[in-house]
Design a protein around this motif. Structure first.
Motif, PDB file in Angstrom:
ATOM      1  N   ASN A   1     -29.403 -60.373 -50.260  1.00 21.02           N
ATOM      2  CA  ASN A   1     -30.599 -60.814 -49.547  1.00 21.02           C
ATOM      3  C   ASN A   1     -31.096 -62.124 -50.141  1.00 21.02           C
ATOM      4  O   ASN A   1     -31.252 -62.230 -51.360  1.00 21.02           O
ATOM      5  N   PRO A   2     -31.353 -63.145 -49.314  1.00 26.94           N
ATOM      6  CA  PRO A   2     -31.832 -64.434 -49.828  1.00 26.94           C
ATOM      7  C   PRO A   2     -33.301 -64.350 -50.254  1.00 26.94           C
ATOM      8  O   PRO A   2     -34.215 -64.635 -49.476  1.00 26.94           O
ATOM      9  N   THR A   3     -33.531 -63.941 -51.481  1.00 33.34           N
ATOM     10  CA  THR A   3     -34.878 -63.722 -51.993  1.00 33.34           C
ATOM     11  C   THR A   3     -35.743 -64.966 -51.843  1.00 33.34           C
ATOM     12  O   THR A   3     -35.326 -66.073 -52.208  1.00 33.34           O
ATOM     13  N   ALA A   4     -36.943 -64.782 -51.292  1.00 34.97           N
ATOM     14  CA  ALA A   4     -37.854 -65.908 -51.071  1.00 34.97           C
ATOM     15  C   ALA A   4     -38.330 -66.489 -52.400  1.00 34.97           C
ATOM     16  O   ALA A   4     -38.458 -65.779 -53.402  1.00 34.97           O
ATOM     17  N   ASN A   5     -38.564 -67.795 -52.404  1.00 37.46           N
ATOM     18  CA  ASN A   5     -39.130 -68.509 -53.562  1.00 37.46           C
ATOM     19  C   ASN A   5     -38.274 -68.357 -54.816  1.00 37.46           C
ATOM     20  O   ASN A   5     -38.778 -68.302 -55.940  1.00 37.46           O
TER      21      ASN A   5
END
Length: 418
Positions: free
Chosen positions: A181-185
């Motif tokens: 999952n492309p983790t935010a920030n």
């Protein structure tokens, strides 16, 4: 198993849809919230009472390790020159208790700050799972990642989270899929940063290198065939599927070719010396004619069908996006997309998949060592992504076969598409 730690992890990372998938699998009545489902799950796993639990402890441990494989994930697909040995993967699976030194429930999360504890300091293999139905092995990893966020008073802060990733290898396939999952920030994952704001390939490479520590160093076949495969994909996905239109279009092919020839001659253009120009004009007229037929006779959908909502050629030079329910199958945008892919290599398509009454949207993008399939900010089950991969593999086989036959016809020495 430390349930207190598991409970904190699930509250932070497990989505409502994750619970739904699990409850459907075991025919457990669903609840109205993730909190209620978590309580029900704890009851089913640990407090079966006089009855056996619907989910065994072992099954739950498998699920908690790999459940993040579904979601708004990035899927990097690497093509291997050689298949990974079945015997090697089976051996890794059988001795995973020796390989796995750290479990997910060993991670403790501070409920106040959201930080994970300091002893979780590097990338860890937490599970090796064999999926007999799909003949594949899933190597599940976690790694510490550093992200920015806001504290309770709105001040920017830096804290450590869990980054889930999965490397999937297939018994009968020449490819490895890295899912996360492309983790935010995000600032970094175990010391590795993104190439830029949108390029997560260094993170994918990091986990691919981790699994290579187990299966051995792999030689990759760069997906140079993908632009051609995306062209085939786009042509099929944007087709109207209407036999009436195909019939009318085929019927006037020669007439359109002669019409294009006469137009060029009237403009003092020697058709024999400008054959490419004649071919291009014929194609443009044919496409315009088909577009008008689509407006008249409409498109026909299969129950489970692909269509496109985005197409990009030559980087950002030709970028066509549409939000119509028809995607890039009718209208002005569809005509522009067809003309664009006639003259340029496609490096990205936005795919709409209609499957069992549901609609999924995601992007397929070219890369140097691997291609990327990513969600369009929506939860997507992994099995849906695999449908797209299988479709692209079909195109790859067609391309490879064509290259093989053409080379053999010319020299007698076959080559393969990489």
């Amino acid at each position: 198993m430390n349930w207190d730690n598991i409970e904190k992890i699930m509250r932070m990372y497990t989505q409502f849809k994750h619970y739904q998938i699990l409850f459907e699998k075991y025919n457990i009545p669903k609840k109205g919230s993730g909190k209620e489902m978590l309580a029900t799950l704890k009851e089913e796993v640990f407090n079966g009472g006089l009855l056996l639990p619907l989910i065994s402890n072992e099954e739950f441990q498998d699920w908690i390790a790999y459940h993040q494989i579904d979601g708004n994930n990035y899927n990097y697909v690497y093509y291997l020159k050689e298949k990974t040995s079945k015997e090697l993967m089976a051996n890794l699976f059988s001795k995973q208790n020796e390989l796995v030194k750290f479990r997910l429930w060993d991670v403790n999360i501070d409920t106040e700050s959201g930080n994970v504890d300091k002893k979780f300091s590097g990338t860890e293999l937490i599970k090796v799972l064999y999926d007999a139905e799909n003949k594949r092995y899933i190597f599940s990893y976690i790694a510490p990642c550093i992200v920015t966020g806001k504290d309770k008073v709105g001040q920017t802060r830096i804290y450590k989270k869990i980054f889930f990733a999965h490397c999937v290898l297939y018994e009968e396939g020449h490819y490895c899929k890295v899912v996360f999952n492309p983790t935010a920030n995000l600032i970094e994952v175990d010391g590795v940063q993104k190439e830029n704001r949108t390029d997560w390939s260094p993170i994918a490479d990091m986990f691919f290198n981790e699994v290579q520590k187990l299966i051995g160093k792999q030689i990759l076949n760069s997906p140079n065939w993908l632009p051609q495969a995306l062209h085939k994909f786009a042509e099929e996905a944007s087709d109207h599927n209407n036999p009436t239109i195909h019939e009318y279009s085929f019927r006037v092919e020669e007439e359109i070719s002669n019409f294009a020839r006469n137009i060029l001659i009237s403009a003092d253009i020697n058709v024999e010396l400008n054959n490419a120009l004649h071919t291009k004009l014929t194609q443009d007229i044919q496409q315009s004619f088909e577009s008008q037929l689509v407006e008249k006779y409409g498109i026909q959908d299969d129950q489970n069908s692909f269509s496109l909502f985005k197409q990009r050629s030559d980087g950002v030079v030709h970028n066509i996006t549409v939000e119509s329910i028809y995607g890039l199958r009718k209208g002005v945008a569809a005509q522009a997309a067809r003309r664009s892919r006639t003259d340029n290599d496609i490096d990205l398509v936005g795919v709409i998949l209609s499957l069992k009454g549901k609609t999924y949207k995601f992007l397929v993008e070219c890369g140097l060592d691997a291609y990327l399939i990513r969600g369009n900010n929506a939860f997507i089950e992994e099995e849906v992504v695999d449908i797209v991969i299988r479709k692209l593999n079909e195109y790859r086989d067609e391309i490879q076969s064509a290259v093989f036959n053409n080379q053999k016809d010319r020299t007698g020495d076959p080559i393969f598409a990489s």
